[in-house]
Design an enzyme around this catalytic site. Structure first.
Site, mmCIF file in Angstrom:
data_model
loop_
_atom_site.group_PDB
_atom_site.id
_atom_site.type_symbol
_atom_site.label_atom_id
_atom_site.label_comp_id
_atom_site.label_asym_id
_atom_site.label_seq_id
_atom_site.Cartn_x
_atom_site.Cartn_y
_atom_site.Cartn_z
ATOM 1 N N ASP A 164 5.558 4.371 5.189
ATOM 2 C CA ASP A 164 6.410 3.358 5.825
ATOM 3 C C ASP A 164 6.450 2.045 5.046
ATOM 4 O O ASP A 164 7.131 1.096 5.461
ATOM 5 C CB ASP A 164 6.010 3.125 7.287
ATOM 6 C CG ASP A 164 4.553 2.721 7.477
ATOM 7 O OD1 ASP A 164 3.672 3.312 6.818
ATOM 8 O OD2 ASP A 164 4.297 1.816 8.297
ATOM 9 N N HIS A 165 5.746 2.001 3.887
ATOM 10 C CA HIS A 165 5.773 0.800 3.038
ATOM 11 C C HIS A 165 6.173 1.122 1.599
ATOM 12 O O HIS A 165 6.532 0.228 0.831
ATOM 13 C CB HIS A 165 4.393 0.118 3.024
ATOM 14 C CG HIS A 165 3.969 -0.350 4.378
ATOM 15 N ND1 HIS A 165 4.004 -1.678 4.754
ATOM 16 C CD2 HIS A 165 3.544 0.345 5.472
ATOM 17 C CE1 HIS A 165 3.609 -1.780 6.021
ATOM 18 N NE2 HIS A 165 3.323 -0.567 6.474
ATOM 19 N N HIS A 225 1.202 3.894 1.970
ATOM 20 C CA HIS A 225 1.673 4.622 3.153
ATOM 21 C C HIS A 225 3.200 4.717 3.120
ATOM 22 O O HIS A 225 3.885 3.798 2.652
ATOM 23 C CB HIS A 225 1.209 3.931 4.440
ATOM 24 C CG HIS A 225 -0.247 4.162 4.727
ATOM 25 N ND1 HIS A 225 -0.976 3.397 5.604
ATOM 26 C CD2 HIS A 225 -1.105 5.098 4.233
ATOM 27 C CE1 HIS A 225 -2.222 3.859 5.638
ATOM 28 N NE2 HIS A 225 -2.325 4.871 4.823
ATOM 29 N N HIS A 278 0.845 -1.203 0.000
ATOM 30 C CA HIS A 278 0.000 0.000 0.000
ATOM 31 C C HIS A 278 0.878 1.251 0.000
ATOM 32 O O HIS A 278 2.097 1.154 0.119
ATOM 33 C CB HIS A 278 -1.003 -0.010 1.156
ATOM 34 C CG HIS A 278 -0.437 0.032 2.545
ATOM 35 N ND1 HIS A 278 0.330 -0.977 3.095
ATOM 36 C CD2 HIS A 278 -0.529 0.981 3.519
ATOM 37 C CE1 HIS A 278 0.651 -0.663 4.343
ATOM 38 N NE2 HIS A 278 0.152 0.524 4.622
ATOM 39 N N HIS A 291 -7.735 -1.058 5.841
ATOM 40 C CA HIS A 291 -6.707 -0.212 6.464
ATOM 41 C C HIS A 291 -7.024 1.273 6.311
ATOM 42 O O HIS A 291 -6.132 2.114 6.324
ATOM 43 C CB HIS A 291 -5.359 -0.583 5.838
ATOM 44 C CG HIS A 291 -4.172 0.023 6.492
ATOM 45 N ND1 HIS A 291 -3.981 0.040 7.854
ATOM 46 C CD2 HIS A 291 -3.075 0.633 5.977
ATOM 47 C CE1 HIS A 291 -2.832 0.640 8.136
ATOM 48 N NE2 HIS A 291 -2.270 1.010 7.021
HETATM 49 ZN ZN LIG Z 1 2.639 0.513 8.200
HETATM 50 ZN ZN LIG Z 2 -0.247 1.499 6.548
#
Ligand SMILES: [Zn+2]
Ligand SMILES: [Zn+2]
Length: 244
Positions: A64-65, A62, A60, A142
């Site tokens: 942090d990914h 976000h 996804h 999410h």
């Molecule tokens: Zn995350």
């Molecule tokens: Zn996330």
């Protein structure tokens, strides 16, 4: 095949951990699962040769990914990468990638790479064969915006790695993780219910249905990290290597 947790932290660097980035290597495969913002320094710290990586799977958008991609791509460009690279992720990834590149390094999305770069969409319920890696995407839960959000079931070299990504409990996690050789599951909190995320106690109640051969917890908050010593589960740490 081996999987290394290059980064297994949450979005906030809890425990000083790097953002999500798993490196899988085998006789025929060399790929990443997620590439969070801090992934390039984490890959370098682990001594991983980035230019040998053929494929990056994204769950996804976000930071942090996903937000490690501009750094990864610029590093590839400046280190004169020639090997083709495939990036596969949720619908809209081509646009989102251009946006994050422009936000971080102006004009970088317009630079033509010296290597062949393919950006491919993964769709829920579909299996894509990418070289020697078969990836099945599952819809996860999410948030109401910023999606699509995917969990991934990855098959390569006769082994199955399932990754919940970030999600609250959803029934799709059963087929996603069923009988997998390794299930990497978010355990953001111990028992506190946080919207859009999975707690260990919620996961626990469903483990008899999922029946993974092996379970490793990831994406843990400070609260979870503080409890690890007392829990009967294996939890990831940055640098941890798993044989599959
Ligand atoms: Zn995350
Ligand atoms: Zn996330």
């Amino acid at each position: 095949m081996q999987l290394r947790f290059v980064g297994c932290g949450d979005a906030f660097g809890s425990g000083g951990r790097s953002n999500t980035c798993f490196h899988v290597t085998g006789r025929q495969v060399n790929f990443l699962i997620d590439c969070g913002a801090s992934s390039l320094p984490a890959l370098k710290r682990a001594g991983i040769v980035r230019n040998d990586i053929d494929l990056i799977l994204i769950t996804h958008f976000h930071g942090d990914h996903f937000a490690g991609l501009p750094f990864f791509l610029l590093d590839a460009q400046f280190s004169r990468r020639t090997r083709p690279l495939v990036i596969a992720g949720p619908a809209g990834i081509e646009t989102r990638l251009a946006q994050v590149m422009e936000a971080l390094f102006e004009h970088s999305s317009k630079t033509k790479q010296k290597f062949e770069l393919s950006v491919i969409e993964l769709h829920p319920g579909q299996t894509k064969q990418l070289g020697h890696v078969a990836v099945t995407a599952f819809p996860v839960v999410h948030g109401d915006s910023g999606g699509p959000f995917l969990g991934l079931r990855v098959e390569a070299e006769g082994r199955t790695i399932a990754y919940t990504a970030d999600t609250e409990w959803t029934e799709t996690l059963v087929p996603l993780g069923h009988d997998a050789d390794l299930l990497i599951a978010e355990a953001y909190t111990y028992d506190k219910m946080v919207k859009n995320h999975l707690s260990l106690t919620t996961l626990e109640t469903h483990l008899p249905e999922i029946k993974p051969m092996r379970l490793i917890l990831t994406h843990m908050s400070d609260d979870m990290l503080a409890r690890l010593g007392a829990l009967p589960y294996t939890a990831a740490h940055d640098g941890m290597m798993v044989e599959l």
